[in-house]
Design a protein around this motif. Structure first.
Motif, PDB file in Angstrom:
ATOM      1  N   GLY A 121       0.819  -1.206   0.000  1.00 47.59           N
ATOM      2  CA  GLY A 121       0.000   0.000   0.000  1.00 47.59           C
ATOM      3  C   GLY A 121       0.849   1.251   0.000  1.00 47.59           C
ATOM      4  N   PHE A 122       1.867   1.301   0.861  1.00 43.24           N
ATOM      5  CA  PHE A 122       2.733   2.483   0.920  1.00 43.24           C
ATOM      6  C   PHE A 122       3.413   2.728  -0.419  1.00 43.24           C
ATOM      7  CE2 PHE A 122       2.598   2.817   5.553  1.00 43.24           C
ATOM      8  CZ  PHE A 122       2.687   4.187   5.670  1.00 43.24           C
ATOM      9  N   MET A 123       3.947   1.652  -0.982  1.00 40.48           N
ATOM     10  CA  MET A 123       4.679   1.845  -2.237  1.00 40.48           C
ATOM     11  C   MET A 123       3.726   2.267  -3.356  1.00 40.48           C
ATOM     12  SD  MET A 123       7.707  -0.893  -2.381  1.00 40.48           S
ATOM     13  CE  MET A 123       6.757  -2.327  -2.063  1.00 40.48           C
ATOM     14  N   THR A 124       2.505   1.692  -3.348  1.00 42.21           N
ATOM     15  CA  THR A 124       1.532   2.110  -4.369  1.00 42.21           C
ATOM     16  C   THR A 124       1.220   3.594  -4.226  1.00 42.21           C
ATOM     17  OG1 THR A 124       0.539  -0.053  -4.110  1.00 42.21           O
ATOM     18  CG2 THR A 124      -0.673   1.544  -5.411  1.00 42.21           C
ATOM     19  N   VAL A 146      10.637   7.421 -11.559  1.00 43.34           N
ATOM     20  CA  VAL A 146      10.846   6.866 -10.220  1.00 43.34           C
ATOM     21  C   VAL A 146       9.530   6.292  -9.690  1.00 43.34           C
ATOM     22  CG1 VAL A 146      11.410   7.474  -7.863  1.00 43.34           C
ATOM     23  CG2 VAL A 146      12.801   8.319  -9.702  1.00 43.34           C
ATOM     24  N   GLY A 147       8.432   7.018  -9.956  1.00 45.03           N
ATOM     25  CA  GLY A 147       7.130   6.531  -9.511  1.00 45.03           C
ATOM     26  C   GLY A 147       6.781   5.197 -10.145  1.00 45.03           C
ATOM     27  N   LEU A 148       7.099   5.082 -11.434  1.00 47.39           N
ATOM     28  CA  LEU A 148       6.807   3.808 -12.102  1.00 47.39           C
ATOM     29  C   LEU A 148       7.609   2.678 -11.477  1.00 47.39           C
ATOM     30  CD1 LEU A 148       6.519   4.593 -15.894  1.00 47.39           C
ATOM     31  CD2 LEU A 148       4.798   3.673 -14.385  1.00 47.39           C
ATOM     32  N   SER A 149       8.867   2.966 -11.144  1.00 51.67           N
ATOM     33  CA  SER A 149       9.677   1.913 -10.509  1.00 51.67           C
ATOM     34  C   SER A 149       9.046   1.483  -9.196  1.00 51.67           C
ATOM     35  CB  SER A 149      11.098   2.417 -10.261  1.00 51.67           C
ATOM     36  OG  SER A 149      11.688   2.750 -11.472  1.00 51.67           O
ATOM     37  N   TYR A 165       7.496  -2.193  -8.129  1.00 54.48           N
ATOM     38  CA  TYR A 165       7.824  -2.991  -6.933  1.00 54.48           C
ATOM     39  C   TYR A 165       6.542  -3.485  -6.282  1.00 54.48           C
ATOM     40  CZ  TYR A 165      12.586  -1.093  -6.842  1.00 54.48           C
ATOM     41  OH  TYR A 165      13.850  -0.747  -7.141  1.00 54.48           O
ATOM     42  N   ALA A 166       5.614  -2.538  -6.111  1.00 54.98           N
ATOM     43  CA  ALA A 166       4.372  -2.886  -5.419  1.00 54.98           C
ATOM     44  C   ALA A 166       3.616  -3.962  -6.186  1.00 54.98           C
ATOM     45  CB  ALA A 166       3.504  -1.642  -5.265  1.00 54.98           C
ATOM     46  N   VAL A 167       3.538  -3.783  -7.495  1.00 53.80           N
ATOM     47  CA  VAL A 167       2.768  -4.747  -8.281  1.00 53.80           C
ATOM     48  C   VAL A 167       3.442  -6.116  -8.269  1.00 53.80           C
ATOM     49  CG1 VAL A 167       1.962  -5.270 -10.598  1.00 53.80           C
ATOM     50  CG2 VAL A 167       1.712  -2.992  -9.694  1.00 53.80           C
ATOM     51  N   ASN A 168       4.772  -6.112  -8.396  1.00 53.35           N
ATOM     52  CA  ASN A 168       5.489  -7.388  -8.349  1.00 53.35           C
ATOM     53  C   ASN A 168       5.230  -8.103  -7.031  1.00 53.35           C
ATOM     54  OD1 ASN A 168       6.538  -7.070 -10.836  1.00 53.35           O
ATOM     55  ND2 ASN A 168       8.555  -6.405 -10.167  1.00 53.35           N
ATOM     56  N   LEU A 169       5.320  -7.338  -5.945  1.00 50.32           N
ATOM     57  CA  LEU A 169       5.095  -7.968  -4.640  1.00 50.32           C
ATOM     58  C   LEU A 169       3.667  -8.483  -4.540  1.00 50.32           C
ATOM     59  CD1 LEU A 169       6.937  -5.829  -1.969  1.00 50.32           C
ATOM     60  CD2 LEU A 169       7.354  -8.178  -2.610  1.00 50.32           C
ATOM     61  N   PHE A 170       2.730  -7.736  -5.110  1.00 46.55           N
ATOM     62  CA  PHE A 170       1.334  -8.143  -5.064  1.00 46.55           C
ATOM     63  C   PHE A 170       1.128  -9.464  -5.805  1.00 46.55           C
ATOM     64  CE2 PHE A 170      -2.890  -8.062  -7.064  1.00 46.55           C
ATOM     65  CZ  PHE A 170      -3.651  -8.163  -5.914  1.00 46.55           C
ATOM     66  N   ILE A 171       1.659  -9.501  -7.035  1.00 49.30           N
ATOM     67  CA  ILE A 171       1.519 -10.749  -7.815  1.00 49.30           C
ATOM     68  C   ILE A 171       2.173 -11.902  -7.072  1.00 49.30           C
ATOM     69  CG2 ILE A 171       2.105 -11.888  -9.973  1.00 49.30           C
ATOM     70  CD1 ILE A 171       2.061  -9.206 -11.306  1.00 49.30           C
TER      71      ILE A 171
END
Lengths: 112, 963
Positions: free
Chosen positions: A10-13, A30-33, A37-43
């Motif tokens: 949530g924080f990273m998103t 930087v925001g996309l990076s 991260y957030a999406v990768n962790l989510f998946i």
């Protein structure tokens, strides 16, 4: 474990989305990076989180307890593709900056 | 077969685009058209007595759409018409078309049109019919715009396409409704379920939609305006498409569907109103035209209106008369168009005010045209007379008791009088009177014999049919009538003399009135500019105004209100909609997350993520003014993600993440040099708008964050169902021969995905390379970076230092270590690669490690130094990688397996012992090579910019120094 991880996602998103909406290209990259991260962790988390059970087969061990390898395979390719898109975006960013002389996402120099 | 042949011919002709010969495409077209005629003619015995020939190919059987072809008497008659006039038009066009134009294109389109028209005629399925319908609109567009350098042709073509294609769309919708009412798209089924259709509540909707299609195609009022504008087409096209065949498609469809749709009051009113007004207005407008083709176009409109009126009556005899008049009109109007084309061709103008007395130059063409226009006016002994008599007879009879029915006979006589007047005007003003003055082409003469032959043929047909109708057209017309009307085919007589009766009287009245009108208004006709009284009824102007409003004003205002060229609002909307797309379904479904007791909180994990979150927020905060700091913090977050992967049993991911993190950081560092310097201004006054924007973004970001956290928590705490994971876990070793399941999935089970992915990576690398080749930095980034300037200044000031010393000394110890590490890192890469199939590692991570090895050399010694010593050829690495990976896949074919099937076994090597050897390993080698190549290519291309910039700077200075 799950609580911490989801809070982190949530924080990273939030940080990623915030940066995504900023006017400077560097902020967006930087925001996309951060967002990736957030999406990768989510998946990765979709397969359930387990400690110390990497999906490596050993003789005689039960496979039922091992971590889910499918999200891992997905995320592994996602990481590499993420690198590629970051590179592409960076170059587009530089080209746009060279062309327009501005690092605004719309190529405008005036901060509106 | 008959339908396909013209398309084949069209393709064949299209291949001749480069040829200079005018004869070859024309002869192909002529041959195709003649074959079509012969083949259709051969079908006659099977359709002569109401028989139907069917031919079916399954196309989309689950939707009830099949390639049904169906030939009955009516279709046969129409196909013969299309074929015969097609042959004649090709023959005519062979002489008419100038050699400068792209003649093969013309014939190619013409044949394509012929095929589509035959498709409409032969379709046994209404959806198929609609497809061919659209094809005729398209080919008509292409043919009208044949002289595409002419703006009138372009506008006319566009208008024709817009009108007919809009109608075609309505038609498709109507036919789909019709098919749903009847329960099948098959024409036979539809025709036999008339009662169900007319009783259905959707009947009126369906009827209106189908009529819109038919009326636009057949240029019925109020959609008639496109036809005169389509006259910008070459004359053979006008003769073929816009008088004889394509515009008949609408009335053909009406006749075809009349058994299913007609007989109701709605049908009578709608079709009748359109038909009568078209009949009247068309002939009225035709009188005032100055352009020969314009006159013929409005006359065509009027005759189409006549056919429509006949069809509206719904009586069997009227239908027969309609079919008869379709054929008759095609014969005389095609010949008149060709005659007008010859006049245009020989004199250079079509303006009736400039033409006169041409009979002395074009005696034969003139006489032929006179006969044809007499047929158009309905003079006895010609075919036009017969169908006009039938029309009068039907108009007099009462069919539906309404004012329209009562008025029809009077209106019919008036329209007929008009048509006599314009026919007279056509003949008299062009062929009689004093010799023409000031023609563009001074000496008109008779065209070549074969150019006139089509007119000869058609005019003789008019005469023969007009005098001996029963022996010539009779049987064919009967077959056509039977196929449309079935049991209710009436007794009718086709003869010239029916005795003194009301229709004959009406004909006589029309003739005399027509002659009187022409004599009375002759000089006015030749003087008038535009049509009196109805001048403001310009459908064209209304059409254009509608188009402008729709496609310009509305589109503009929509764009300015809803569109934006700025990225930020777009991203904001995407994010917002993404949030809604996730939030709304969950909210509406009453989704609730299960709470786990926080007892399993791991203090260390919580700790690192506390740091991680702080770093993420720091990144977000600093990314504007402190790019380097933000980058370092981003790297920190990446490292923590990497630790998380490791913690949660994903060593492969951790490894890859770590390596990618290194490469990405270096990449962005290389990019930072080209960004403008930005210093935070503390006195930066924030406007209210900016504040509001920030607040809005903050709320959106927070909402997204909370939502994501919520969803991920819910997903992660769900009990994992039985997924495909078990399949991979169980079979990775037995089938893939590897113990590292993630790697086996990547290179074996899902190898094709990976192949696609590395291809994408390669493409991205090439794109980056291509974009950077022409890279030109912003002027304010051209100067050497601040640090280098400081260092250079220091070197200058110290007497014992040479220029560049400081740069050389910079990080001396680490750079020496980095150079020494080169072989070590390569060994590490090889190690990671080899263990990949059984333990964490593999092609991706090994490739990244390898590229880091190269990267370190660049970092240690600088670009020049590194390239003096190692020559990396990234493109070759990439190519060999793709070839290896693809080759492994293809290799499986050689052994008879599907693409990318892998094979694994253990090899006994001397000294080393048992070694796993799978073909997936070779595939992984391909992945490895490509990743090395792409990564190095991207980084090196970016690193080279600093060298390029020095060169550019030197060039600029040289340029400044020279003058």
């Amino acid at each position: 474990m799950e609580l911490v991880l989801s809070a982190a996602i949530g924080f990273m998103t939030a940080c990623g989305v915030w940066l995504l909406l900023r006017p400077r290209t560097y902020q967006v990259i930087v925001g996309l990076s951060l967002l990736s991260y957030a999406v990768n962790l989510f998946i990765f988390g979709v397969g359930g989180v387990k400690s110390d059970e990497p999906p490596l087969l050993t003789e005689g061990a039960s496979v039922a307890l091992l971590a889910d390898p499918v999200p891992q395979a997905l995320v592994l390719t996602a990481i590499v593709i993420g690198f590629a898109t970051t590179a592409l975006f960076l170059v587009v960013l530089l080209a746009s900056r060279g062309l327009t002389g501005s690092d605004h996402v719309d190529g405008r120099s005036d901060p509106r | 077969m008959v339908v396909i042949l013209p398309f084949v011919g069209s393709l064949l002709t299209a291949f001749l685009l480069r040829t200079n010969s005018r004869l070859l495409p024309a002869s192909i077209a002529g041959f195709v058209a003649a074959t079509v005629v012969l083949m259709t003619a051969a079908l006659y015995p099977s359709v002569a007595n109401g028989g139907v020939v069917r031919f079916e190919i399954e196309w989309l059987p689950q939707l009830g759409v099949n390639l049904n072809l169906r030939v009955d008497g009516f279709a046969w008659l129409f196909a013969m018409l299309v074929g015969i006039i097609g042959v004649l038009v090709v023959l005519y066009a062979r002489y008419y078309m100038s050699e400068e134009g792209p003649v093969p294109r013309f014939f190619s389109f013409l044949l394509a049109f012929m095929g589509s028209m035959l498709g409409i005629v032969f379709s046994g399925n209404v959806i198929l019919l609609s497809v061919f319908w659209e094809l005729t609109s398209l080919t008509s567009f292409l043919l009208i715009s044949y002289w595409n350098q002419n703006p009138a042709a372009r506008d006319g073509a566009r208008m024709a396409l817009t009108v007919t294609a809009t109608g075609g769309f309505c038609l498709l919708v109507g036919l789909v409704i019709l098919g749903n009412i009847a329960g099948s798209y098959d024409l036979d089924v539809i025709l036999s379920s008339a009662e169900a259709i007319t009783a259905h509540p959707l009947y009126l909707t369906c009827l209106i939609l189908i009529l819109l299609g038919a009326f636009t195609k057949s240029a019925q009022f109020p959609f008639h305006f496109w036809l005169p504008n389509a006259m910008a087409a070459p004359t053979p096209v006008s003769a073929y498409l816009h008088s004889a065949t394509m515009v008949k498609a609408g009335v053909f469809l009406l006749a075809r569907l009349s058994p299913a749709l007609s007989g109701t009051y709605e049908w009578f009113m709608l079709v009748g109103l359109a038909g009568v007004s078209t009949l009247l207005l068309g002939s009225y407008f035709a009188m005032f035209q100055q352009d020969l083709k314009g006159l013929l176009a409005f006359s065509t409109i009027s005759h189409l209106g006549l056919i429509t009126t006949l069809l509206s009556l719904g009586s069997p005899v009227a239908t027969v008369a309609a079919i008869f008049h379709m054929v008759n009109h095609a014969t005389f109007k095609a010949s008149l168009f060709m005659a007008a084309g010859i006049i245009d061709h020989e004199t250079g103008t079509r303006d009736m005010r400039r033409l006169s007395g041409l009979l002395r130059y074009l005696p034969i063409t003139g006489r032929l045209a006179m006969v044809a226009s007499a047929a158009m006016a309905g003079v006895p002994l010609l075919n036009g007379f017969l169908s006009k008599e039938m029309f009068f007879a039907e108009a007099v009879e009462t069919h539906a008791n309404s004012w329209l029915d009562t008025a029809t006979p009077y209106l019919a006589v008036i329209a007929s009088a008009f048509s006599v007047a314009y026919s007279l005007r056509f003949i008299h003003s062009v062929f009689f009177g004093p010799p023409p003055m000031g023609l563009p082409n001074q000496a008109p003469q008779e065209p070549p014999h074969w150019m006139r032959f089509p007119i000869d043929f058609l005019v003789i047909a008019c005469l023969v049919v007009g005098i001996f109708p029963n022996f010539t057209i009779g049987p064919f017309l009967h077959a056509a009538a039977v196929s449309v009307l079935g049991q209710s085919t009436p007794q009718y007589s086709l003869s010239v003399w029916h005795g003194f009766n009301v229709p004959l009287l009406m004909s006589l009245v029309a003739m005399t009135t027509g002659c009187a009108i022409y004599v009375g208004f002759r000089s006015y006709f030749s003087r008038c500019e535009g049509t009196p009284v109805f001048r403001h009824l310009a459908g064209q102007r209304i059409f254009e105004r509608v188009l402008v409003t729709l496609s310009w004003r509305w589109a503009r205002s929509l764009e300015s209100r809803l569109g934006t060229r700025s990225l930020q609002p777009q991203l904001r909307w995407i994010t917002f909609l993404g949030f809604l797309a996730a939030f709304l379904p969950l909210y509406l479904a009453g989704f609730q997350s299960r709470m786990l007791s926080p007892s399993d909180l791991d203090a260390a994990f919580l700790g690192i993520w506390t740091i991680g979150c702080c770093l993420a927020i720091g990144t977000a905060y600093l990314a504007k003014y402190h790019r380097l700091a933000a980058l370092v913090m981003l790297g920190g977050v990446g490292l923590i993600v990497c630790i998380t992967f490791l913690w949660l049993s994903a060593p492969d991911l951790a490894l890859t993440q770590l390596l990618v993190e290194i490469v990405t950081t270096v990449l962005i560092l290389l990019g930072l040099r080209w960004l403008p310097k930005r210093v935070g201004d503390l006195k930066d006054e924030m406007t209210f708008r900016a504040r509001f924007r920030r607040f809005r973004d903050f709320v959106l970001a927070a909402a997204c964050g909370v939502g994501m956290a919520f969803i991920s928590y819910a997903v992660m705490t769900m009990t994992v169902p039985d997924t495909i994971a078990n399949f991979f876990l169980n079979n990775a070793y037995t089938q893939g021969g590897g113990r590292n399941v993630v790697n086996v999935i990547l290179v074996d089970f899902r190898g094709f995905d990976t192949l696609g992915e590395i291809t994408v990576l390669g493409i991205v690398a090439l794109t980056v390379y291509a974009l950077l080749r022409r890279f030109r930095p912003a002027p304010d980034s051209l100067a050497a970076p601040e640090q280098q300037q400081v260092q250079a200044l220091f070197d200058e000031q110290q007497p014992d230092r040479d220029a560049g010393d400081t740069v050389r000394d910079y990080l001396l110890v680490p750079s020496v270590i980095m150079q020494w590490l080169f072989p070590v890192v390569i060994t590490l890469a090889v190690y990671i690669f080899i263990r990949g199939h059984d333990l964490p590692g593999g092609g991706f991570s090994a490739g990244l490690t390898m590229s880091i090895a190269f990267l370190l050399q660049y970092l240690a010694g600088g670009t020049r130094w590194a390239e003096d010593r190692i020559r990396v050829l990234p493109l070759r690495w990439m190519a060999s990688g793709l070839i290896t990976a693809g080759g492994t896949g293809i290799g499986a074919w050689l052994f008879g397996y599907p693409f990318l099937t892998s094979h694994s076994r253990y090899l006994d090597l001397p000294l080393i012992g048992k070694v796993p050897a799978a073909t997936a390993m070779i595939f992984d080698l391909g992945v490895f090579l490509l990743v090395v190549g792409s990564t190095v290519l991207i980084l090196v291309a970016l690193a080279h910019q600093s060298i390029r910039i020095n060169r550019i700077r030197a060039m600029d200075e040289a340029k400044e120094g020279a003058p």
